[in-house]
Scaffold this motif. Structure first.
Motif, PDB file in Angstrom:
ATOM      1  N   ILE A 154      16.035  -0.026 -39.088  1.00 42.89           N
ATOM      2  CA  ILE A 154      15.998  -0.602 -40.435  1.00 42.89           C
ATOM      3  C   ILE A 154      17.252  -0.166 -41.191  1.00 42.89           C
ATOM      4  CG2 ILE A 154      14.725  -0.719 -42.609  1.00 42.89           C
ATOM      5  CD1 ILE A 154      12.201  -0.046 -41.005  1.00 42.89           C
ATOM      6  N   ASP A 155      17.919  -1.129 -41.796  1.00 42.11           N
ATOM      7  CA  ASP A 155      19.098  -0.881 -42.645  1.00 42.11           C
ATOM      8  C   ASP A 155      18.900  -1.686 -43.931  1.00 42.11           C
ATOM      9  OD1 ASP A 155      21.505  -0.296 -43.762  1.00 42.11           O
ATOM     10  OD2 ASP A 155      22.673  -1.643 -42.484  1.00 42.11           O
ATOM     11  N   SER A 156      18.528  -1.002 -45.014  1.00 42.88           N
ATOM     12  CA  SER A 156      18.157  -1.714 -46.245  1.00 42.88           C
ATOM     13  C   SER A 156      18.741  -1.019 -47.460  1.00 42.88           C
ATOM     14  CB  SER A 156      16.629  -1.794 -46.376  1.00 42.88           C
ATOM     15  OG  SER A 156      16.256  -2.346 -47.626  1.00 42.88           O
ATOM     16  N   ASP A 157      19.159  -1.835 -48.433  1.00 48.78           N
ATOM     17  CA  ASP A 157      19.550  -1.300 -49.743  1.00 48.78           C
ATOM     18  C   ASP A 157      18.296  -0.937 -50.529  1.00 48.78           C
ATOM     19  OD1 ASP A 157      22.163  -1.777 -49.085  1.00 48.78           O
ATOM     20  OD2 ASP A 157      22.278  -3.703 -50.143  1.00 48.78           O
ATOM     21  N   ASN A 158      18.519  -0.189 -51.611  1.00 45.91           N
ATOM     22  CA  ASN A 158      17.396   0.195 -52.471  1.00 45.91           C
ATOM     23  C   ASN A 158      17.079  -0.966 -53.410  1.00 45.91           C
ATOM     24  OD1 ASN A 158      15.406   1.669 -53.738  1.00 45.91           O
ATOM     25  ND2 ASN A 158      16.840   2.818 -55.041  1.00 45.91           N
ATOM     26  N   SER A 199      17.837  -5.760 -41.356  1.00 50.50           N
ATOM     27  CA  SER A 199      18.749  -5.344 -42.438  1.00 50.50           C
ATOM     28  C   SER A 199      18.532  -6.242 -43.655  1.00 50.50           C
ATOM     29  CB  SER A 199      20.205  -5.418 -41.984  1.00 50.50           C
ATOM     30  OG  SER A 199      20.553  -6.738 -41.628  1.00 50.50           O
ATOM     31  N   HIS A 226      14.121  -4.046 -54.877  1.00 50.54           N
ATOM     32  CA  HIS A 226      12.723  -4.279 -55.214  1.00 50.54           C
ATOM     33  C   HIS A 226      12.502  -5.784 -55.311  1.00 50.54           C
ATOM     34  CE1 HIS A 226      13.133  -0.061 -56.407  1.00 50.54           C
ATOM     35  NE2 HIS A 226      11.820   0.033 -56.267  1.00 50.54           N
ATOM     36  N   SER A 259       9.676  -0.259 -43.734  1.00 52.83           N
ATOM     37  CA  SER A 259       9.443   0.941 -42.911  1.00 52.83           C
ATOM     38  C   SER A 259       7.975   1.080 -42.548  1.00 52.83           C
ATOM     39  CB  SER A 259       9.922   2.179 -43.669  1.00 52.83           C
ATOM     40  OG  SER A 259      11.299   2.103 -43.943  1.00 52.83           O
ATOM     41  N   HIS A 276      20.414  -6.625 -47.456  1.00 49.97           N
ATOM     42  CA  HIS A 276      21.521  -6.206 -48.318  1.00 49.97           C
ATOM     43  C   HIS A 276      21.674  -7.195 -49.466  1.00 49.97           C
ATOM     44  CE1 HIS A 276      22.799  -3.036 -45.595  1.00 49.97           C
ATOM     45  NE2 HIS A 276      22.740  -3.913 -44.588  1.00 49.97           N
ATOM     46  N   ARG A 302      12.638  -1.242 -48.875  1.00 55.80           N
ATOM     47  CA  ARG A 302      12.838  -0.267 -47.805  1.00 55.80           C
ATOM     48  C   ARG A 302      11.517   0.347 -47.362  1.00 55.80           C
ATOM     49  NH1 ARG A 302      16.927   4.286 -49.349  1.00 55.80           N
ATOM     50  NH2 ARG A 302      18.273   2.425 -49.485  1.00 55.80           N
ATOM     51  N   SER A 303      10.705   0.788 -48.331  1.00 51.91           N
ATOM     52  CA  SER A 303       9.422   1.392 -47.949  1.00 51.91           C
ATOM     53  C   SER A 303       8.482   0.357 -47.334  1.00 51.91           C
ATOM     54  CB  SER A 303       8.771   2.026 -49.187  1.00 51.91           C
ATOM     55  OG  SER A 303       8.566   1.049 -50.194  1.00 51.91           O
TER      56      SER A 303
END
Length: 512
Positions: free
Chosen positions: A408-412, A446, A414, A387, A448, A383-384
């Protein structure tokens, strides 16, 4: 370790089995002694009940003889006026209760008898019954019936419980006994046991004369006490105590110190110095030497752990410094490209510089995010990364695409650095392609996680600018198509393109 699998339990089991023959021999001897005592008690009881039956039979026979003489004399009219008095004196001498007797004729008239009222229990029509003896359990009497030779006169002699007990009392010293007279279904208890708390009863019977009367002598064992129970099970207790003492000694001297030593070793953490002898106290020198060996080993391990920790800290500092320098060098390169782009006057050259700068910025963003997550060692945050990369792309976009919107549509999630670099370049290529195709359009990115696979996620980039237009086809053929194909190969996943809806989708690996 389960208790039944422990060495202590096995040792106790071995000692128990080894001492079991001795315990069984002692138990058999104790049971044999108890059996002998029971046989002696039964023999004594048989003698006592036989003696009591004979005494009671003799007493009844003596009284019946006196009663028979009296009723025959009355029936033959040869009795004098003092004959009843002599009979009363004779019976009173035998019975402490006075020797109650009553003589009747067929008309129910009392001819002679005691002054006391006759106890209830014998009806007038039953006075001339054929039975020689009647038991009256309710009033507590035994009645002896004697008829004259012509059956016209009958004598009834009543014997109380106290008199029957005094006559039938056995001469042997039997404790806690009980005497009972039985006649068919009727039973009259003559005496009670001395103790209220009674144990196991032992009964033997003997017949009186007349034979329809049965005398039963019951002897109750003393109540079971703790001392008697312990004496009965003393051989088993000795067997168990011997096994328990042997197990206790072995357990205290050997097994328990080893168990405590094992627990100390199991609780050991790298870097600590193990001191098992502080909690393990045993006179066994071998166990003490084993504990000292563990202490020496842990001292060496602690020293090596400290050295490795220092080396790891130095390596971490060097890695941080390398990432910091790479990030700074990428920023310097991006700044140099920006300076050269400002001095260029050809639009194509300016666009080329900007394109190169965007890719350098993408690589710089990856290093910056990886450097931020380096301490926690969990990879690059998706996500970061997206972004910051989107903000950088909008900042370096052409003038006509400065208002290009990116959602932006993202899960947390890594990802590793090996995945983050091609993902950043893939996003940069597609955003640049969309800006060149439709500068005033918008884009949605996105990411997911896939429900069926926690270690995989889907990256989907959608924009109206990516629909299958001639401009998009031309740009893909000239430049972007080969780059996108190479990036998808690096990600080891096919890049799917939906030209009708303007979508690109690819599956990437994530850190679960």
């Amino acid at each position: 370790m389960p208790f039944f699998h422990s060495t202590g339990f096995r040792m106790f089991l071995i000692l128990t089995l080894a001492l079991l023959p001795l315990g069984l021999v002692a138990l058999v001897a104790s049971l044999q002694a108890i059996r002998t005592a029971d046989l002696e008690k039964e023999a004594l009881l048989r003698i006592a009940v036989t003696q009591s039956a004979r005494k009671l039979t003799a007493d009844l026979a003596s009284d019946r003889a006196a009663l028979q003489l009296t009723v025959n004399a009355l029936a033959n009219r040869t009795a004098d006026s003092r004959m009843c008095n002599r009979l009363a004196f004779f019976l009173a001498a035998q019975d402490r209760d006075g020797g109650r007797f009553y003589i009747y004729d067929r008309n129910g008239r009392r001819l002679c008898g005691s002054a006391e009222p006759e106890p209830s229990g014998i009806a007038a029509q039953d006075r001339f019954a054929r039975r020689l003896i009647d038991l009256l359990p309710e009033p507590g009497y035994m009645v002896s019936r004697v008829r004259s030779s012509d059956h016209r006169i009958v004598a009834l002699a009543y014997y109380s419980r106290r008199h029957l007990e005094s006559v039938a009392d056995p001469a042997t010293a039997l404790q806690n006994r009980q005497l009972t007279l039985r006649q068919g279904p009727k039973a009259m208890r003559v005496s009670r046991p001395a103790l209220r708390d009674r144990g196991r009863p032992t009964s033997l019977s003997a017949r009186l004369d007349p034979p329809d009367i049965l005398l039963t002598l019951t002897v109750y064992d003393p109540p079971a006490t703790l001392a008697r129970t312990l004496s009965l099970f003393l051989p088993l207790l000795m067997w168990f105590a011997a096994a328990a003492v042997g197990w206790f000694v072995v357990n205290r001297l050997l097994i328990r110190p080893l168990v405590l030593l094992r627990r100390s070793v199991a609780a050991y953490r790298p870097g600590e110095v193990l001191e098992p002898l502080r909690r393990v106290r045993t006179p066994a020198q071998e166990i003490a030497a084993l504990g000292a060996t563990f202490r020496d080993i842990t001292e060496k391990v602690a020293t090596h752990e400290a050295e490795m920790a220092g080396a790891l800290d130095t390596q971490r500092k060097l890695t941080r410094e390398v990432h910091h320098r790479v990030k700074n060098n990428l920023q310097i390169i991006a700044s140099l490209i920006s300076l050269h782009a400002r001095s260029a006057h050809d639009p194509e050259a300016v666009e080329a510089y900007a394109s190169i700068q965007r890719r350098v910025d993408a690589l710089s963003v990856v290093h910056r995010n990886h450097f931020a997550e380096l301490e926690e060692n969990r990879g690059v945050g998706v996500r970061s990364l997206i972004s910051e990369l989107s903000a950088s792309l909008r900042g370096t976009a052409p003038a006509e695409a400065r208002r290009f919107a990116i959602q932006i549509d993202s899960d947390n999630l890594h990802i590793s650095q090996d995945v983050a670099v091609p993902v950043a370049f893939l996003v940069t290529e597609l955003v640049e392609l969309a800006m060149l195709s439709a500068p005033t359009s918008a884009m949605r990115i996105s990411i997911h996680q896939l429900p069926e696979s926690p270690a995989r996620a889907e990256l989907r980039i959608a924009s109206p600018a990516l629909t299958g237009s001639p401009a998009i086809v031309r740009l893909l053929d000239e430049r972007y198509g080969r780059v996108l194909t190479g990036l998808s190969r690096q990600l080891r996943s096919p890049l799917e393109h939906d030209g009708q809806n303007g979508e690109y989708a690819i599956t990437i690996s994530v850190i679960p």
